[in-house]
Scaffold this motif. Structure first.
Motif, PDB file in Angstrom:
ATOM      1  N   TYR A  74       0.830  -1.202   0.000  1.00 23.21           N
ATOM      2  CA  TYR A  74       0.000   0.000   0.000  1.00 23.21           C
ATOM      3  C   TYR A  74       0.865   1.252   0.000  1.00 23.21           C
ATOM      4  O   TYR A  74       0.604   2.215  -0.729  1.00 23.21           O
ATOM      5  CB  TYR A  74      -0.910  -0.022   1.231  1.00 23.21           C
ATOM      6  CG  TYR A  74      -1.785   1.188   1.387  1.00 23.21           C
ATOM      7  CD1 TYR A  74      -2.506   1.701   0.309  1.00 23.21           C
ATOM      8  CD2 TYR A  74      -1.908   1.830   2.621  1.00 23.21           C
ATOM      9  CE1 TYR A  74      -3.320   2.810   0.463  1.00 23.21           C
ATOM     10  CE2 TYR A  74      -2.716   2.938   2.782  1.00 23.21           C
ATOM     11  CZ  TYR A  74      -3.421   3.423   1.700  1.00 23.21           C
ATOM     12  OH  TYR A  74      -4.222   4.533   1.849  1.00 23.21           O
ATOM     13  N   SER A 120       3.835   1.582  -1.164  1.00 24.50           N
ATOM     14  CA  SER A 120       4.554   1.733  -2.440  1.00 24.50           C
ATOM     15  C   SER A 120       3.724   2.427  -3.504  1.00 24.50           C
ATOM     16  O   SER A 120       4.264   2.927  -4.490  1.00 24.50           O
ATOM     17  CB  SER A 120       4.993   0.351  -2.951  1.00 24.50           C
ATOM     18  OG  SER A 120       3.871  -0.444  -3.289  1.00 24.50           O
ATOM     19  N   THR A 121       2.397   2.478  -3.313  1.00 20.95           N
ATOM     20  CA  THR A 121       1.538   3.161  -4.285  1.00 20.95           C
ATOM     21  C   THR A 121       1.632   4.677  -4.164  1.00 20.95           C
ATOM     22  O   THR A 121       1.235   5.398  -5.071  1.00 20.95           O
ATOM     23  CB  THR A 121       0.064   2.753  -4.086  1.00 20.95           C
ATOM     24  OG1 THR A 121      -0.393   3.223  -2.810  1.00 20.95           O
ATOM     25  CG2 THR A 121      -0.093   1.244  -4.153  1.00 20.95           C
ATOM     26  N   GLU A 147      -0.145   6.434  -2.264  1.00 16.19           N
ATOM     27  CA  GLU A 147      -1.441   6.960  -1.831  1.00 16.19           C
ATOM     28  C   GLU A 147      -1.456   7.420  -0.378  1.00 16.19           C
ATOM     29  O   GLU A 147      -2.026   8.473  -0.066  1.00 16.19           O
ATOM     30  CB  GLU A 147      -2.532   5.906  -2.057  1.00 16.19           C
ATOM     31  CG  GLU A 147      -3.929   6.395  -1.696  1.00 16.19           C
ATOM     32  CD  GLU A 147      -4.982   5.310  -1.883  1.00 16.19           C
ATOM     33  OE1 GLU A 147      -6.069   5.443  -1.296  1.00 16.19           O
ATOM     34  OE2 GLU A 147      -4.697   4.330  -2.609  1.00 16.19           O
TER      35      GLU A 147
END
Length: 361
Positions: free
Chosen positions: A132, A134-135, A137
């Motif tokens: 998560y 690494s996105t 966001e």
């Protein structure tokens, strides 16, 4: 930031109604157990198992209920991502199941199986958080860029604190293994802490709150049942806190602010076998626990949220982090310690704390 919200009779919306109901249920379960155990002198093992089931059901219901409500409430304002939320729910559920198995079954293969399942669930949480993160966001939701988060120092701090807290648990060499009694109290302690954490005296703008002695059940449990059990219960409660009040932008930051920080509260029993007054050993142990939690959150604040220092016209991320975290962690711990010392003035409570982990011949 300083708005006071109470949940004893707060039925303004669905979430607050659920909080009020679950708060009263937690109080009812705890009082029923205390009355049954101490005032009726009941020694029946069935009583312990009944309350174990009640406490476990309460915790499981709380996890599901508040997870759904959190997802609904945060749907339109950037709440916790399903990629990080669902693995945490799975970890909490597997841990709860493992606790019940340890209390009700002596089958070694079954126990080992659930220990492995719990470890795998925790690994899944960390892996999903890594994916998560690494996105990019999480950073965007917190008005940060990936460059603002110092990844390497975060991981180093998380690993060092895990090593430190595991090392400290070896101080308590005489602690008995988990049994029905200790797990029953663990479930009730987590249920009480979870309910009390919703009674917020002060809610901080970027996570954290001063609550009505929500840390006390974990502190008293650790003092009564030992360091190892206290640390485990604290870590599980920390994951529940992440579900209840998520503020996650990095896996190592998640570990520092939730499982590690609240596992530190389990250090409250670190001095319970020292030959001093129980009031003194509880006070000093609880103070050590509070300072450990402050250290964990301080390191997270420096390396994950340090860039916000400039928003408050503070030149140093270290000064910003210690000021922000001390503002709520120390008063929150102080309330718990004061109430704990007051309860220990009761001879009944004191006797229970000192004999809870004693095995009868």
């Amino acid at each position: 930031m300083g708005k006071v919200t109470q949940y004893f009779t707060n039925f303004s919306d669905t979430t607050n109604t659920a909080r009020s109901i679950m708060l009263w249920l937690a109080i009812a379960i705890a009082l029923a157990y205390l009355v049954t155990t101490f005032f009726t002198k009941s020694k029946n093992k069935i009583v312990g198992k009944v309350f174990l089931i009640l406490g476990g059901t309460y915790v499981a219901t709380s996890i599901v209920l508040f997870t759904v409500l959190t997802a609904i409430d945060n749907k339109n304002d950037g709440g916790i991502s399903p990629l990080s939320l669902y693995p945490m729910i799975a970890f909490a559920a597997v841990t709860l199941a493992a606790a019940i198995v340890f209390a009700l079954s002596k089958n070694k293969a079954l126990r080992i199986g659930f220990l492995i399942a719990t470890a795998l669930a925790l690994v899944a949480v960390v892996v999903c958080l890594v994916v998560y993160y690494s996105t990019g966001e999480p950073s965007e939701k917190n008005w940060l860029t990936e460059d603002d988060v110092q990844t390497v120092p975060l991981w180093i701090c998380a690993v060092l604190l895990v090593v430190a807290i595991v090392g400290l648990t070896f101080i308590d060499k005489k602690s008995a293994d988990f049994d029905t009694k200790s797990i029953t109290y663990a479930g009730i302690s987590i249920a009480l802490a979870f309910a009390l954490s919703y009674i917020r005296i002060l809610k901080m703008p970027m996570g954290g709150a001063i609550t009505l002695a929500s840390l006390l059940p974990i502190m008293l449990y650790s003092y009564a049942f030992g360091l190892k059990k206290g640390v485990i219960v604290g870590a599980v409660y920390g994951v529940l806190q992440a579900i209840q009040d998520p503020w996650i932008l990095h896996p190592a930051q998640f570990l520092l602010d939730y499982p590690i920080a609240f596992a530190g509260i389990g250090l409250a029993g670190i001095l319970r076998r020292v030959k001093l007054s129980p009031h003194i050993t509880f006070f000093l142990g609880a103070l050590i626990a509070a300072l450990f939690r402050l250290l964990s959150s301080f390191l997270s604040g420096v390396f994950a949220f340090g860039t916000f220092a400039s928003s408050y016209d503070i030149s140093s991320p270290y000064l910003y982090s210690i000021a922000y975290n001390a503002m709520y962690i120390l008063p929150d711990a102080a309330i718990a310690i004061i109430v704990g010392l007051f309860l220990m003035c009761s001879k009944t409570v004191l006797k229970m704390l000192l004999t809870a982990d004693v095995k009868k011949a």
